[in-house]
Motif scaffolding. Sequence first.
Motif, PDB file in Angstrom:
ATOM      1  N   ALA A 192       0.882  -1.192  -0.184  1.00 55.74           N
ATOM      2  CA  ALA A 192       0.028   0.007  -0.091  1.00 55.74           C
ATOM      3  C   ALA A 192       0.876   1.324   0.026  1.00 55.74           C
ATOM      4  O   ALA A 192       1.881   1.181   0.571  1.00 55.74           O
TER       5      ALA A 192
ATOM      6  N   ASN B  48      -1.151   4.698   0.190  1.00 51.38           N
ATOM      7  CA  ASN B  48      -1.884   5.787   0.750  1.00 51.38           C
ATOM      8  C   ASN B  48      -2.768   5.509   2.045  1.00 51.38           C
ATOM      9  O   ASN B  48      -2.540   6.161   3.035  1.00 51.38           O
TER      10      ASN B  48
ATOM     11  N   ASP C 120      -5.861   1.569  -0.553  1.00 55.13           N
ATOM     12  CA  ASP C 120      -5.623   2.528  -1.767  1.00 55.13           C
ATOM     13  C   ASP C 120      -6.606   2.874  -2.813  1.00 55.13           C
ATOM     14  O   ASP C 120      -6.351   2.902  -3.932  1.00 55.13           O
TER      15      ASP C 120
END
Length: 359
Positions: free
Chosen positions: A131, A133, A202
């Motif tokens: 990931a 974000n 995300d």
Amino acid sequence: MDGDELRNTLEDAGLSPYQADAFVTLLELGSAPATDLAQASSVPDPRIYDVLRGLEDEGYIETYEQDSLHARAHDPADVLADLRTRADRFETAADEIENRWSRPDIKEHKVSIVKRLDTVLAQADELIRSATNQVQIGLTPAQFEDLADALAVALENGVDVKICLFPPTVGDPELPDERTLARTCTEARYRALPSPFLALVDRSWACFSPHVDSTNEYGVIVNDRTHAYVFHWYFLTCLWEVHETIYAGQRDEPPITYVDLRQCIRDVVPLLDEGYSIEATIRGFETDTGREVTKRGRITDATYAGVATNDGRPAPLAQLAGEASVTLATDDDRYTVGGWGAMIEDFEGVRITIESIDR
């Protein structure tokens, strides 16, 4: 294993029925003339020489002349190595069949239905580790233990990680302590009802499976922003908004980072109404081109469909489900910034960082 089972197994390994019978008989005799071997086995006399030549070519026996053709079992090392190699191949094939049955190639599909929760957890682990974000996840304490290392990796990489924990089931570990939560998430909440497993990564991936006491065990793995958005609202309304916070690592003073524009709006609207100047950096994408952008400026306005409460804060989350955006004034222009799935604004905001709040 009796003689019949050994013969059947040798046939499975590639020998003909006559070859398997002749070889097992020869193992019992040690060595024997071809004619005696034919009489002691089920191999017809006219076929015994062809059968022995075939076994010799395969490395099972060796033949020699002593008045007549004799045969004896060959040193079994090569035969045993071949059989064990075949066994390994069968074992590998069995594992591969099981893997293909339970885990379709998700790279070629937008939505995959899988048979087992373990498959969903394994995919979630892989996605969380990569990931960039945000991660939103609802899970039991046992599932948390399975994914704790992956969540710690994501948090270390600067990912915003929100966790909703469910009640432990029989045999589950207790809820993680504050130190463990600090290592694995940005914020954690507790829902006092059993719930399905859900992981959102995300804004693109969703991994879902019914709760562990469900009569049906299956999983859904989705690689699609629209489907993930629906799961996102399930997470917000059922697993997040109204539940008790058990750990919060979010900063109270700038810089304060948001990955959800609607949460940002709820916090900045009262400040705007009181005349504060709010400097922010917004990272996201142009809605018309998809090009990644980063803009820094001053938040001058917020637009949302609901009605503000008496204390000036925006309405509850449900009333922020419609249009929601902020206006960012930079040195060169003014831009509108929407949240997940923005279409009519200039940008879709992926990460909003409040740099300063001043009178």
